[in-house]
Design a protein around this motif. Structure first.
Motif, PDB file in Angstrom:
ATOM      1  N   LYS A 209       0.889  -1.128   0.117  1.00 22.24           N
ATOM      2  CA  LYS A 209      -0.121  -0.060  -0.178  1.00 22.24           C
ATOM      3  C   LYS A 209       0.921   1.226  -0.005  1.00 22.24           C
ATOM      4  O   LYS A 209       1.666   1.253   0.976  1.00 22.24           O
ATOM      5  CB  LYS A 209      -1.037   0.128   1.186  1.00 22.24           C
ATOM      6  N   ARG A 210       0.626   2.042  -0.941  1.00 23.85           N
ATOM      7  CA  ARG A 210       1.526   3.438  -1.162  1.00 23.85           C
ATOM      8  C   ARG A 210       0.478   4.588  -1.233  1.00 23.85           C
ATOM      9  O   ARG A 210      -0.734   4.421  -1.725  1.00 23.85           O
ATOM     10  CB  ARG A 210       2.382   3.420  -2.399  1.00 23.85           C
ATOM     11  N   PHE A 211       0.888   5.678  -0.463  1.00 19.41           N
ATOM     12  CA  PHE A 211       0.102   6.890  -0.721  1.00 19.41           C
ATOM     13  C   PHE A 211       1.128   7.799  -1.462  1.00 19.41           C
ATOM     14  O   PHE A 211       2.365   8.272  -0.908  1.00 19.41           O
ATOM     15  CB  PHE A 211      -0.109   7.567   0.650  1.00 19.41           C
TER      16      PHE A 211
ATOM     17  N   HIS B 202       5.144   7.469  -1.163  1.00 15.88           N
ATOM     18  CA  HIS B 202       5.278   6.651   0.512  1.00 15.88           C
ATOM     19  C   HIS B 202       4.805   5.463   0.428  1.00 15.88           C
ATOM     20  O   HIS B 202       3.335   5.177   0.483  1.00 15.88           O
ATOM     21  CB  HIS B 202       4.615   7.784   1.555  1.00 15.88           C
TER      22      HIS B 202
ATOM     23  N   THR C  80      -3.901   1.404   8.560  1.00 17.45           N
ATOM     24  CA  THR C  80      -4.133   1.024   7.064  1.00 17.45           C
ATOM     25  C   THR C  80      -4.403  -0.215   6.858  1.00 17.45           C
ATOM     26  O   THR C  80      -5.324  -0.501   6.037  1.00 17.45           O
ATOM     27  CB  THR C  80      -2.605   1.346   6.474  1.00 17.45           C
TER      28      THR C  80
ATOM     29  N   GLU D 126      -9.931   1.170   2.038  1.00 16.76           N
ATOM     30  CA  GLU D 126      -8.457   1.602   1.346  1.00 16.76           C
ATOM     31  C   GLU D 126      -8.036   0.622   0.432  1.00 16.76           C
ATOM     32  O   GLU D 126      -7.908  -0.787   0.785  1.00 16.76           O
ATOM     33  CB  GLU D 126      -7.449   1.763   2.556  1.00 16.76           C
TER      34      GLU D 126
ATOM     35  N   ASN E  37      -2.173  -1.639  -3.702  1.00 17.22           N
ATOM     36  CA  ASN E  37      -1.587  -1.313  -4.724  1.00 17.22           C
ATOM     37  C   ASN E  37      -1.164  -2.665  -5.342  1.00 17.22           C
ATOM     38  O   ASN E  37      -1.002  -2.904  -6.361  1.00 17.22           O
ATOM     39  CB  ASN E  37      -0.201  -0.660  -4.524  1.00 17.22           C
TER      40      ASN E  37
END
Length: 164
Positions: free
Chosen positions: A19-21, A24, A52, A61, A64
């Motif tokens: 999981k990326r934002f 980041h 998360t 959420e 990715n």
């Protein structure tokens, strides 16, 4: 969910979940399992990905990369023959019907009765009829000894009653 899931299979499995934002990376190929009946606590410093993980599990959420399984079924994917493809809304809705979360803060709608707080999500999110949601809501209130509070508003309950 798969009723034929082996009792030894994990009830929750994160398989190389990323999981990326933006740039980041919050979860970098997370491998994590919870066995049936197991109680798990997720601890760590602020920003380490605890919330998360829960938001991914509650389908709030998107991931990715990787695969999340719940009860042996892929959560964010659906099976197409021998492969997995991104899940459609119908699959996500069906999977959500098997998931629930108890929030640390009660977050009850102050303008709704206790019973309506219980029935609003099943009606609005899952498409359950109001009659069926009311029946189930009353069953749940009976389980926690609050049937006599069904028509009250959150401000009329004690903190413990609100939590139940």
């Amino acid at each position: 969910m798969n009723d034929a899931t082996d009792i030894c299979d994990p009830i929750i499995k994160f398989d190389k979940v990323v999981k990326r934002f933006g740039d980041h990376v919050v979860l970098d190929e997370l491998d994590f399992e919870v066995q049936r009946g197991e109680k798990v606590t997720i601890i760590g410093p602020s920003g380490s990905g605890k919330s998360t993980v829960l938001r991914i599990l509650m389908t709030l959420e998107k991931i990715n990369d990787g695969v999340v399984y719940v009860g042996g079924e892929p959560l964010w994917h659906q099976r197409k023959g021998e492969s997995l493809e991104p899940a459609g809304e119908q699959h996500l809705r069906q999977m959500r019907s098997h998931l629930g979360m108890v929030f640390q803060q009660f977050n009850l709608f102050p303008h709704m009765t206790v019973l309506r707080n219980l029935t609003e999500a099943p009606v609005q999110v899952l498409g359950v009829s109001k009659a069926e949601a009311r029946k189930r809501g009353m069953e749940l209130l009976e389980m926690v000894g609050l049937t006599d509070q069904a028509d009250k508003y959150p401000h009329q309950l004690s903190g413990g009653q609100q939590q139940r």
